[in-house]
Write a protein that holds these residues in place. Structure first.
Motif: not given
Length: 385
Positions: A337, A349, A351, A359, A361-362, A364
């Motif tokens: 990660p 992005r 992470n 990972n 994605s939170s 981008s």
């Protein structure tokens, strides 16, 4: 062009090159050798990029030289051509062998390949859907410095770097063909010229304190290597990185006064977990340690020489371990990660670790202005001298 096709074409070119002694008179030998070398370099570059192998760029900024396209001086890459996850290997042939496991940005599309004028080959593609770069580091700590610093300069987000090299196995259970992982970090051995200048009894070689590997990434390498070759062929321990292949690694000869007859024995007595000896790992780990948290690094090597028995690995076993070790390194990199990275869609992005080493994605934001990664838009890009 696939990495296999490129390797085959390189072999074809090399077999067709004239040998210097067959085409020169004694008084002109050095000029013909130079011309032959120039021809070889140009042919290699034309294989990587047949459109622009003779391009010349101007560089600016003597502190950190880059050309007008933003390409670095030695690695020769610019932003968008190097992934956040990097596999560092010593030789071009090993890079091409492992690169057969990469996919292009789209089905049937080639991977990105770039050969710099200094001999650094960068290959970027997808492994299990994740962008990964394979970069030839060549040999020694200065070349590792070029690769890590110049890759860091053109990559956005956090990076993970795994080295897969070859090494000397210093004691059992490390044997020929073992995947020897520097999970305990590395020490550095340097020849001290002042010992010969002053001859005042000081040690001929200095040894540093250990520098650690990234614990998480090293464990991922252990797990992936075990999946590839089994637990019996995986060895963990401390690495020793020397500043040369001969004197600082305790190789003996009659032509030079090296004062190294007992160096390996002394190192083994001082470090009970010492298992491998080579020339790059320490500097990779040291740079990662000093990267302000922006680089995770780990390293492992194929046991190529048993220093305690004087045996050397066979070509067949070395090739097999290169493929298996390459798969292990790529797997570990994709499982690692990162806080932020460029995804396969070309967007930066942020992470968060979802708990299983992958990972999530939170969010981008575009760093390229495109949903297609830059390296996918032009698989063969200009090679700079």
């Amino acid at each position: 062009m696939s990495s296999l096709a490129m390797r085959q074409q390189m072999q074809l070119y090399s077999s067709a090159l004239p040998t210097p002694h067959s085409i020169c008179a004694p008084g002109r030998r050095r000029f013909v050798v130079r011309a032959t070398l120039d021809t070889t370099v140009k042919q290699l570059k034309s294989i990587i990029d047949p459109q622009a192998y003779n391009k010349v760029s101007d560089f600016t900024d003597a502190n950190f030289p880059v050309d007008l396209e933003g390409r670095t001086l030695h690695l020769g890459c610019k932003r968008g051509e190097v992934a956040n996850r990097i596999l560092s290997v010593g030789s071009m042939d090993r890079a091409l062998t492992i690169a057969d496991q990469l996919d292009g940005p789209e089905p049937g599309a080639p991977v990105f390949q770039h050969l710099s004028g200094r001999g650094f080959l960068t290959i970027t593609g997808l492994y299990a859907g994740t962008p990964v770069s394979i970069i030839t580091t060549l040999m020694g700590m200065p070349n590792m410095d070029f690769v890590v610093r110049e890759a860091r300069a053109v990559v956005d987000g956090q990076m993970a770097v795994v080295r897969l090299g070859t090494c000397g196995a210093l004691r059992p259970p490390a044997v020929l063909g073992s995947l020897i992982i520097a999970s305990k970090g590395a020490i550095c051995i340097r020849r001290d010229p002042d010992a010969w200048t002053y001859r005042d009894g000081r040690p001929h070689y200095t040894v540093s304190a250990p520098v650690p590997a990234d614990t998480q990434l090293a464990q991922l390498v252990v797990e992936a290597a075990t999946e590839q070759v089994g637990v019996q062929a995986v060895v963990q321990g401390l690495n020793a990185t020397a500043d040369s292949f001969y004197s600082s690694q305790g190789r003996l000869g009659c032509h030079f006064e090296d004062g190294n007859e007992a160096i390996n024995e002394q190192l083994l007595q001082l470090h009970a977990q010492l298992v491998s000896l080579e020339m790059e790992t320490f500097h990779l780990l040291d740079l990662a340690r000093c990267s302000r948290g922006s680089i995770k690094a780990a390293a492992f090597c194929i046991g190529a020489a048993e220093r305690y028995s004087n045996r050397f690995i066979t070509k067949e076993l070395a090739t097999e371990r290169e493929r298996q070790g390459g798969a292990a390194a790529l797997t570990a990199l994709t499982r690692c990660p990162l806080a932020a990275e460029i995804g396969a869609d070309g967007r930066l992005r942020l992470n968060s670790n979802n708990g299983n080493g992958r990972n999530a994605s939170s969010g981008s934001s575009s760093s390229t202005g495109s949903c297609s990664p830059p390296w996918s838009q032009a698989p063969l890009l200009p090679v700079d001298y």
